[in-house]
Design a protein around this motif. Structure first.
Motif, PDB file in Angstrom:
ATOM      1  N   ASN A   1       3.467  10.938   1.064  1.00 22.48           N
ATOM      2  CA  ASN A   1       2.176  10.800   1.750  1.00 22.48           C
ATOM      3  C   ASN A   1       0.995  10.976   0.797  1.00 22.48           C
TER       4      ASN A   1
ATOM      5  N   LYS B   1      -2.112   0.356  -0.560  1.00 19.87           N
ATOM      6  CA  LYS B   1      -2.943   1.067   0.429  1.00 19.87           C
ATOM      7  C   LYS B   1      -4.429   0.760   0.185  1.00 19.87           C
TER       8      LYS B   1
ATOM      9  N   ASP C   1       1.289   5.786   3.727  1.00 17.56           N
ATOM     10  CA  ASP C   1       0.713   6.299   4.978  1.00 17.56           C
ATOM     11  C   ASP C   1       1.777   7.010   5.799  1.00 17.56           C
TER      12      ASP C   1
END
Ligand code: CA
Length: 429
Positions: free
Chosen positions: A136, A113, A141
């Motif tokens: 999460n 990420k 995501d």
């Protein structure tokens, strides 16, 4: 003139440069037996889609996970660290408060990420139910799946999309396949990282008629159901691979397939031959898995490698492919040189396992085990894959040397954060 140059600069500044970094898909099966894929030699399992990952790329005969049960194994994969480093030695017990992958541990999704990848997870989490442990909050995501260790497949409920319960129906493995395709569709124009963690072929054994009809000749009910569930997972993998093909993404997508631990023969009729042992044990059958990698633009097809590797290697490998930085404290090794043929050298000096009263170390072809029930034993896996002939009395120097290596590794581990019961863990989760 100055105005014109200024306009040109603005124009260049807003040009979007195509991001050609490879996509990454990690597919994890649950409690799949070492022998239960057709590419692993099964005559009963029909897994044409999963098999293509091996035929298009490289299949590892000596691919390991870091624990013979679900949650610790997945924690190792997600962090690239031996999970004993942070106390996640056992599956959660009912008395384990605040069970989960410790929040100070960096996950592979955190790193991807941060590198700018779209990150998604589909399936079984098993790294904590409390909000701070939610996928999460661990770098993903997007999430679709269930947080626990097992789940019904038919008339399933309690599935969440991110943190919101969804009212889906059907067959759970089909839903995971559908969601994987949808994730690729949403993110096909940017680099993505997808962790597709099936709960197949973990119990409960539930299959729909569509899949049972594919294995009509298997009379043993458990075995038939498991093979039907496996066929459903193979379909789901096939849909994902077809989507990559349809979007012309196959060449630029690294696909990894493995199981989180060995088959639990008594409960799901899986088979680990020619290995001894099952889920919950540090015999080879508990920790050596089907393990294969496809990356068409970089890996030559149809390779079989006997270089020992471990699920911890996925983290640094994936990060290397993405050009992402990895934490200094990880135990896994970057497999990219091995995958691409740049190197055929051994990756690890040794591989280590500790699971309650069982411990093991592999160095080259040699494996030293110390189990409470059977004591210390030494095997040469090249000559004795089934671990039948203890050579510890014949080679005490090697035993001492390997024990010293194990002790050094183990000195860096922490005690388990919660108590575990090895065999019960294997049976219940
Ligand atoms: Ca498992």
């Amino acid at each position: 003139m100055i105005r014109w140059i200024a306009a040109l600069c603005v124009c260049f500044a807003t040009v979007v440069v195509a991001d050609d970094r490879p996509n990454v898909v990690v597919i994890l099966a649950d409690d799949l037996g070492y022998a239960d894929l057709s590419c692993q030699g099964s005559k009963q399992a029909k897994t044409p889609n999963i098999d293509t990952i091996a035929t298009n790329g490289i299949r590892f005969t000596d691919g390991y996970v870091s624990c013979p049960v679900c949650s610790p194994s997945r924690a190792g994969l997600l962090t690239g660290r031996y999970q004993q480093r942070f106390g996640l030695e056992f599956n959660p017990r009912p008395e384990a408060e605040h069970f989960g992958l410790p929040v100070d541990q960096v996950t592979i999704a955190d790193v991807m990420k941060k590198a700018g990848y779209a990150t998604g997870m589909i399936g079984k989490w098993h790294e904590g139910n409390e909000p701070q442990f939610h996928p999460n909050r661990r770098g993903f995501d997007e999430y679709y799946g269930f947080l626990g260790g097992h789940h019904p497949y038919i008339d399933f409920k309690n599935i969440v999309r991110n943190e919101t319960p969804v009212d889906d129906s059907g067959y759970l493995t089909d839903a995971f396949g559908r969601e994987a395709v949808a994730f690729v569709d949403r993110h096909k124009s940017q680099p993505f990282f997808l962790y597709l963690a099936f709960n197949a072929v973990h119990t409960p054994l539930q299959a729909t008629q569509k899949y049972l009809d594919r294995v009509p000749d298997i009379r043993a009910p458990k075995r038939q159901k498991m093979l039907a569930m496996l066929s459903a997972m193979d379909d789901a993998v096939g849909e994902l691979l077809k989507k990559l093909d349809d979007e012309k993404l196959t060449e630029k997508t690294l696909v990894i397939f493995l199981s989180d631990n060995g088959g639990e023969t008594p409960s799901n009729a899986s088979r680990n031959e020619p290995l001894s042992g099952i889920k919950g044990e540090l015999l080879e059958g508990g920790i050596r898995e089907p393990f294969m990698v496809q990356w068409k633009s970089h890996i030559k097809p149809g390779q079989v490698s006997s270089v020992p590797i471990i699920s911890l290697d996925i983290f640094p490998t994936v990060a290397a492919v993405a050009g992402a930085a990895v934490p200094e404290n990880i135990d896994g090794k970057n497999l990219k040189p091995l995958l691409t043929g740049e190197s055929n050298a051994q990756v690890h000096d040794a591989l280590y396992w500790r699971y309650g009263t069982q411990s093991a170390i592999r160095v080259g072809d040699w494996k030293l085990e110390n189990f409470k029930l059977t004591g210390r034993r030494l095997y040469n896996l090249k000559d004795d894959l089934a671990e039948n002939h203890d050579l510890s009395a014949a080679d005490p120097d090697r035993v001492q040397q390997m024990q010293a290596m194990y002790d050094q590794w183990n000195s860096q581990n922490r005690p388990p954060k919660w108590a575990g019961k090895e065999k019960e863990d294997a049976g219940e989760h």
